[in-house]
Design an enzyme around this catalytic site. Sequence first.
Site, PDB file in Angstrom:
ATOM      1  N   GLY A  32       0.889  -1.169   0.000  1.00 18.95           N
ATOM      2  CA  GLY A  32       0.000   0.000   0.000  1.00 18.95           C
ATOM      3  C   GLY A  32       0.918   1.207   0.000  1.00 18.95           C
ATOM      4  O   GLY A  32       1.873   1.260   0.791  1.00 18.95           O
ATOM      5  N   GLY A 213      12.634   9.388 -11.470  1.00 20.08           N
ATOM      6  CA  GLY A 213      13.087   8.004 -11.609  1.00 20.08           C
ATOM      7  C   GLY A 213      14.609   7.910 -11.559  1.00 20.08           C
ATOM      8  O   GLY A 213      15.251   8.461 -10.653  1.00 20.08           O
ATOM      9  N   GLY A 242       9.025   5.124  -5.418  1.00 24.20           N
ATOM     10  CA  GLY A 242       8.492   6.471  -5.187  1.00 24.20           C
ATOM     11  C   GLY A 242       8.102   6.655  -3.727  1.00 24.20           C
ATOM     12  O   GLY A 242       8.359   7.709  -3.126  1.00 24.20           O
ATOM     13  N   ASP A 243       7.485   5.642  -3.137  1.00 26.99           N
ATOM     14  CA  ASP A 243       7.081   5.732  -1.720  1.00 26.99           C
ATOM     15  C   ASP A 243       8.327   5.823  -0.830  1.00 26.99           C
ATOM     16  O   ASP A 243       8.328   6.554   0.170  1.00 26.99           O
ATOM     17  CB  ASP A 243       6.259   4.504  -1.314  1.00 26.99           C
ATOM     18  CG  ASP A 243       5.058   4.305  -2.222  1.00 26.99           C
ATOM     19  OD1 ASP A 243       4.525   5.299  -2.721  1.00 26.99           O
ATOM     20  OD2 ASP A 243       4.681   3.144  -2.444  1.00 26.99           O
TER      21      ASP A 243
HETATM   22  O1  KDG Z   1       3.532   2.512  -4.776  1.00 26.85           O
HETATM   23  C1  KDG Z   1       3.447   1.104  -4.770  1.00 26.85           C
HETATM   24  C2  KDG Z   1       1.995   0.823  -4.733  1.00 26.85           C
HETATM   25  O2  KDG Z   1       1.490   1.017  -6.021  1.00 26.85           O
HETATM   26  C3  KDG Z   1       1.610  -0.545  -4.306  1.00 26.85           C
HETATM   27  O3  KDG Z   1       2.068  -0.806  -3.023  1.00 26.85           O
HETATM   28  C4  KDG Z   1       0.143  -0.806  -4.392  1.00 26.85           C
HETATM   29  O4  KDG Z   1      -0.732   0.980  -3.072  1.00 26.85           O
HETATM   30  C5  KDG Z   1      -0.722   0.380  -4.107  1.00 26.85           C
HETATM   31  C6  KDG Z   1      -1.610   0.845  -5.151  1.00 26.85           C
HETATM   32  O5  KDG Z   1      -2.695   1.280  -4.812  1.00 26.85           O
HETATM   33  O6  KDG Z   1      -1.231   0.820  -6.317  1.00 26.85           O
END
Ligand code: KDG
Length: 301
Positions: A32, A213, A242-243
């Site tokens: 998430g 990136g 990115g997170d």
């Molecule tokens: O940033 C990575 C996320 O894309 C992955 O963990 C899943 O949270 C997510 C999503 O909603 O795409």
Amino acid sequence: MTDVLTLGETMGAFRAAGPFRLGGTAELTVAGAESNVAIGLARLGHAVRWTGVTGADEIGSLVRRTLLAEGVDIAAARITPDASTGLVLFEPRTADITRVLYHRRSSAGSTLSTEDVRRAFDLGVPRVVHVTGITPALSGTALAAVTEAIGLGREAGSAVSLDVNFRSKLWSATEAAEVIRPLLAGVDVLIASDDELPIAGDHRVPEVVVKHGADGATVRTPDGSWSAAAHRVTVADTTGAGDAFVAGYLSGLLDGLDAEERLRRGTAVAAFAVATPGDWQGLPARTDLDLLDLHSGSTVR
Ligand code: KDG
């Protein structure tokens, strides 16, 4: 004391070795965007609260257990018996291209509401409120929750950050722009990748951080603009990079670093995410950050 409050949907995540339609083995973990940021911040020693909703099911227990094990406060998170915890499937299609598939419509996470946010604020006013553009795409109540978090954050004097995190499988760029642009009036730090900037449109956010990136990141504040190069690492998996960058950047903000140093911490944390498989598993502890200064091939004894 709460350093950061974040909110969103965390799902069970299956990572397959090949195409899902062929079956075979897959590894189960959780993912998430906001909880990836929360784990990154917790590993760097910050006090982080995540709120969200999981189902009264085994995948929900895995989400809660994982966040607790990572030191993320989930005291305000809710369990609902009325919906299942969502799933995200990661399917490698080439050595470096992964397809993401969702099973999250009407999920427990999409029932996030303003009450969940108020409960989280009642437990302590955070220094930073972090939201993403994923949550408002989930449901009307989830959009209201994000609006509430931004509003309460502003009222309380928290810094509010928003990562656009556009997900084309959830909505169109036009829909995202219509919803996200009004939210920006309450945001102090806007974070986007370069291709997401048109979604933000014209705005008055004082601090704008752009992720490029492999080309690093830039920031524009009222005092000037800076950039930082990405670290050169062998790429294992770019999901969650990115997170990870956001976790590093917000960590720098909490530590009072200047804008350029915030960017550098962001790119350092992102390098760990890119160099290891999984969204968050390879994120660094504070003491790991210096490892990037070592020559490649070094063993630390
Ligand atoms: O940033 C990575 C996320 O894309 C992955 O963990 C899943 O949270 C997510 C999503 O909603 O795409």
